[in-house]
Scaffold this motif. Structure first.
Motif, PDB file in Angstrom:
ATOM      1  N   GLN A 199       0.826  -1.207   0.000  1.00 26.21           N
ATOM      2  CA  GLN A 199       0.000   0.000   0.000  1.00 26.21           C
ATOM      3  C   GLN A 199       0.863   1.262   0.000  1.00 26.21           C
ATOM      4  OE1 GLN A 199      -3.397   0.152  -0.433  1.00 26.21           O
ATOM      5  NE2 GLN A 199      -2.854   2.277  -0.797  1.00 26.21           N
ATOM      6  N   THR A 200       1.973   1.235   0.704  1.00 29.01           N
ATOM      7  CA  THR A 200       2.880   2.382   0.715  1.00 29.01           C
ATOM      8  C   THR A 200       3.395   2.661  -0.691  1.00 29.01           C
ATOM      9  OG1 THR A 200       3.542   2.010   3.001  1.00 29.01           O
ATOM     10  CG2 THR A 200       5.071   3.261   1.631  1.00 29.01           C
ATOM     11  N   ILE A 201       3.778   1.614  -1.396  1.00 27.75           N
ATOM     12  CA  ILE A 201       4.262   1.776  -2.765  1.00 27.75           C
ATOM     13  C   ILE A 201       3.158   2.319  -3.662  1.00 27.75           C
ATOM     14  CG2 ILE A 201       5.180   0.558  -4.778  1.00 27.75           C
ATOM     15  CD1 ILE A 201       6.539  -1.381  -2.719  1.00 27.75           C
ATOM     16  N   ARG A 202       1.944   1.804  -3.498  1.00 26.47           N
ATOM     17  CA  ARG A 202       0.807   2.327  -4.287  1.00 26.47           C
ATOM     18  C   ARG A 202       0.585   3.815  -3.996  1.00 26.47           C
ATOM     19  NH1 ARG A 202      -2.101  -1.785  -6.613  1.00 26.47           N
ATOM     20  NH2 ARG A 202      -1.886  -3.832  -5.639  1.00 26.47           N
ATOM     21  N   ASN A 203       0.701   4.197  -2.724  1.00 30.78           N
ATOM     22  CA  ASN A 203       0.534   5.605  -2.351  1.00 30.78           C
ATOM     23  C   ASN A 203       1.603   6.470  -3.005  1.00 30.78           C
ATOM     24  OD1 ASN A 203      -1.618   4.844  -0.747  1.00 30.78           O
ATOM     25  ND2 ASN A 203      -0.467   4.960   1.165  1.00 30.78           N
ATOM     26  N   TRP A 204       2.840   5.976  -3.054  1.00 30.61           N
ATOM     27  CA  TRP A 204       3.916   6.736  -3.687  1.00 30.61           C
ATOM     28  C   TRP A 204       3.651   6.932  -5.169  1.00 30.61           C
ATOM     29  CZ3 TRP A 204       8.529   3.607  -1.285  1.00 30.61           C
ATOM     30  CH2 TRP A 204       8.664   3.962   0.061  1.00 30.61           C
ATOM     31  N   VAL A 205       3.159   5.892  -5.826  1.00 33.40           N
ATOM     32  CA  VAL A 205       2.856   5.997  -7.258  1.00 33.40           C
ATOM     33  C   VAL A 205       1.739   7.019  -7.462  1.00 33.40           C
ATOM     34  CG1 VAL A 205       1.968   4.764  -9.275  1.00 33.40           C
ATOM     35  CG2 VAL A 205       3.659   3.663  -7.784  1.00 33.40           C
ATOM     36  N   LYS A 206       0.703   6.946  -6.639  1.00 38.88           N
ATOM     37  CA  LYS A 206      -0.402   7.900  -6.757  1.00 38.88           C
ATOM     38  C   LYS A 206       0.093   9.328  -6.550  1.00 38.88           C
ATOM     39  CE  LYS A 206      -4.809   9.310  -4.837  1.00 38.88           C
ATOM     40  NZ  LYS A 206      -5.818   9.132  -3.798  1.00 38.88           N
ATOM     41  N   GLN A 207       0.920   9.552  -5.515  1.00 40.88           N
ATOM     42  CA  GLN A 207       1.413  10.901  -5.242  1.00 40.88           C
ATOM     43  C   GLN A 207       2.312  11.392  -6.373  1.00 40.88           C
ATOM     44  OE1 GLN A 207       0.288  12.721  -2.476  1.00 40.88           O
ATOM     45  NE2 GLN A 207       1.096  14.328  -3.781  1.00 40.88           N
ATOM     46  N   ALA A 208       3.136  10.517  -6.922  1.00 41.34           N
ATOM     47  CA  ALA A 208       3.988  10.902  -8.055  1.00 41.34           C
ATOM     48  C   ALA A 208       3.118  11.283  -9.256  1.00 41.34           C
ATOM     49  CB  ALA A 208       4.939   9.766  -8.413  1.00 41.34           C
ATOM     50  N   ASP A 209       2.040  10.531  -9.492  1.00 40.26           N
ATOM     51  CA  ASP A 209       1.127  10.849 -10.593  1.00 40.26           C
ATOM     52  C   ASP A 209       0.459  12.207 -10.371  1.00 40.26           C
ATOM     53  OD1 ASP A 209       1.743   8.471 -11.843  1.00 40.26           O
ATOM     54  OD2 ASP A 209      -0.111   7.442 -11.245  1.00 40.26           O
ATOM     55  N   LEU A 210       0.083  12.492  -9.136  1.00 43.62           N
ATOM     56  CA  LEU A 210      -0.520  13.787  -8.815  1.00 43.62           C
ATOM     57  C   LEU A 210       0.477  14.915  -9.046  1.00 43.62           C
ATOM     58  CD1 LEU A 210      -2.401  12.847  -5.528  1.00 43.62           C
ATOM     59  CD2 LEU A 210      -3.470  13.633  -7.644  1.00 43.62           C
ATOM     60  N   ASP A 211       1.694  14.733  -8.558  1.00 37.37           N
ATOM     61  CA  ASP A 211       2.719  15.768  -8.675  1.00 37.37           C
ATOM     62  C   ASP A 211       3.091  16.049 -10.130  1.00 37.37           C
ATOM     63  OD1 ASP A 211       2.762  15.995  -5.931  1.00 37.37           O
ATOM     64  OD2 ASP A 211       4.609  14.842  -5.666  1.00 37.37           O
ATOM     65  N   GLU A 212       3.017  15.020 -10.962  1.00 34.45           N
ATOM     66  CA  GLU A 212       3.393  15.167 -12.369  1.00 34.45           C
ATOM     67  C   GLU A 212       2.209  15.515 -13.267  1.00 34.45           C
ATOM     68  OE1 GLU A 212       5.359  11.495 -13.266  1.00 34.45           O
ATOM     69  OE2 GLU A 212       6.833  11.812 -11.680  1.00 34.45           O
ATOM     70  N   GLY A 213       1.025  15.673 -12.677  1.00 39.16           N
ATOM     71  CA  GLY A 213      -0.143  16.058 -13.462  1.00 39.16           C
ATOM     72  C   GLY A 213      -0.778  14.917 -14.233  1.00 39.16           C
ATOM     73  N   ARG A 214      -0.437  13.685 -13.914  1.00 41.33           N
ATOM     74  CA  ARG A 214      -1.016  12.522 -14.594  1.00 41.33           C
ATOM     75  C   ARG A 214      -2.426  12.225 -14.099  1.00 41.33           C
ATOM     76  NH1 ARG A 214       3.451   8.016 -15.823  1.00 41.33           N
ATOM     77  NH2 ARG A 214       5.195   9.383 -16.291  1.00 41.33           N
ATOM     78  N   ARG A 215      -2.742  12.723 -12.928  1.00 44.70           N
ATOM     79  CA  ARG A 215      -4.091  12.561 -12.380  1.00 44.70           C
ATOM     80  C   ARG A 215      -4.440  13.802 -11.576  1.00 44.70           C
ATOM     81  NH1 ARG A 215      -3.966   7.277  -8.791  1.00 44.70           N
ATOM     82  NH2 ARG A 215      -6.037   7.972  -8.223  1.00 44.70           N
ATOM     83  N   GLY A 216      -5.725  14.019 -11.374  1.00 45.46           N
ATOM     84  CA  GLY A 216      -6.149  15.247 -10.711  1.00 45.46           C
ATOM     85  C   GLY A 216      -7.105  15.026  -9.566  1.00 45.46           C
ATOM     86  N   ASP A 217      -7.073  13.855  -8.959  1.00 45.49           N
ATOM     87  CA  ASP A 217      -8.020  13.528  -7.890  1.00 45.49           C
ATOM     88  C   ASP A 217      -7.411  13.631  -6.495  1.00 45.49           C
ATOM     89  OD1 ASP A 217      -6.343  11.382  -8.343  1.00 45.49           O
ATOM     90  OD2 ASP A 217      -7.855   9.885  -7.836  1.00 45.49           O
ATOM     91  N   GLY A 218      -6.447  14.547  -6.326  1.00 43.75           N
ATOM     92  CA  GLY A 218      -5.834  14.723  -5.017  1.00 43.75           C
ATOM     93  C   GLY A 218      -4.953  15.959  -5.010  1.00 43.75           C
ATOM     94  N   LEU A 219      -4.250  16.148  -3.912  1.00 45.42           N
ATOM     95  CA  LEU A 219      -3.393  17.324  -3.749  1.00 45.42           C
ATOM     96  C   LEU A 219      -1.951  17.006  -4.122  1.00 45.42           C
ATOM     97  CD1 LEU A 219      -4.661  18.594  -0.281  1.00 45.42           C
ATOM     98  CD2 LEU A 219      -5.301  19.432  -2.533  1.00 45.42           C
ATOM     99  N   ARG A 220      -1.324  17.941  -4.813  1.00 44.18           N
ATOM    100  CA  ARG A 220       0.102  17.817  -5.099  1.00 44.18           C
ATOM    101  C   ARG A 220       0.877  17.976  -3.793  1.00 44.18           C
ATOM    102  NH1 ARG A 220      -1.341  21.824  -8.402  1.00 44.18           N
ATOM    103  NH2 ARG A 220       0.265  23.175  -7.533  1.00 44.18           N
ATOM    104  N   THR A 221       2.101  17.498  -3.771  1.00 49.13           N
ATOM    105  CA  THR A 221       2.917  17.511  -2.558  1.00 49.13           C
ATOM    106  C   THR A 221       3.088  18.919  -2.011  1.00 49.13           C
ATOM    107  OG1 THR A 221       4.081  15.514  -3.239  1.00 49.13           O
ATOM    108  CG2 THR A 221       5.182  16.910  -1.613  1.00 49.13           C
ATOM    109  N   GLU A 222       3.374  19.890  -2.878  1.00 43.41           N
ATOM    110  CA  GLU A 222       3.592  21.258  -2.387  1.00 43.41           C
ATOM    111  C   GLU A 222       2.307  21.867  -1.845  1.00 43.41           C
ATOM    112  OE1 GLU A 222       3.023  21.536  -6.866  1.00 43.41           O
ATOM    113  OE2 GLU A 222       4.337  20.372  -5.589  1.00 43.41           O
ATOM    114  N   VAL A 223       1.166  21.525  -2.419  1.00 51.34           N
ATOM    115  CA  VAL A 223      -0.116  22.033  -1.914  1.00 51.34           C
ATOM    116  C   VAL A 223      -0.424  21.402  -0.561  1.00 51.34           C
ATOM    117  CG1 VAL A 223      -2.601  22.134  -2.363  1.00 51.34           C
ATOM    118  CG2 VAL A 223      -0.990  22.500  -4.231  1.00 51.34           C
ATOM    119  N   ARG A 224      -0.139  20.097  -0.442  1.00 52.16           N
ATOM    120  CA  ARG A 224      -0.361  19.397   0.823  1.00 52.16           C
ATOM    121  C   ARG A 224       0.521  19.991   1.929  1.00 52.16           C
ATOM    122  NH1 ARG A 224      -2.593  14.451   1.422  1.00 52.16           N
ATOM    123  NH2 ARG A 224      -2.368  14.073  -0.805  1.00 52.16           N
TER     124      ARG A 224
END
Length: 101
Positions: A38-63
């Protein structure tokens, strides 16, 4: 009481994200490396958010900014309550002095 979470090096996170994107499964990586699936899945999701690949969460800097603002808000509330109590205390003392004077 919750224990401290272990911090993983950024290089490990980046490497595992790249491996998942390259076709490896988080479950097999979790058995090979220390982080959970689950930790690895979370990292992939956060990387996707940070890179603009998905938009269903907060980017790291916004968080991080949100956490900073919440911390500041808590501090300001404490300071406000202290000032409110001090003002009430001084108002009571001023009233006592007028009654004596």
């Amino acid at each position: 009481m919750a224990g401290k979470r272990e911090r993983y090096p950024a290089e490990l996170k980046k490497h595992l994200v790249e491996l998942v994107r390259g076709g490896r499964r988080p479950g097999s990586l979790a058995r090979e490396y220390k982080p959970s699936e689950q930790t690895i899945r979370n990292w992939v999701k956060q990387a996707d958010l940070d890179e603009g690949r998905r938009g269903d969460g907060l980017r790291t800097e916004v968080r991080a900014e949100l956490q900073r603002l919440k911390r500041d808000n808590r501090r300001l509330r404490v300071e406000r309550d202290i000032l409110r109590r001090a003002a009430a205390w001084f108002a009571g003392r001023a009233g006592d002095q007028r009654d004596q004077g």
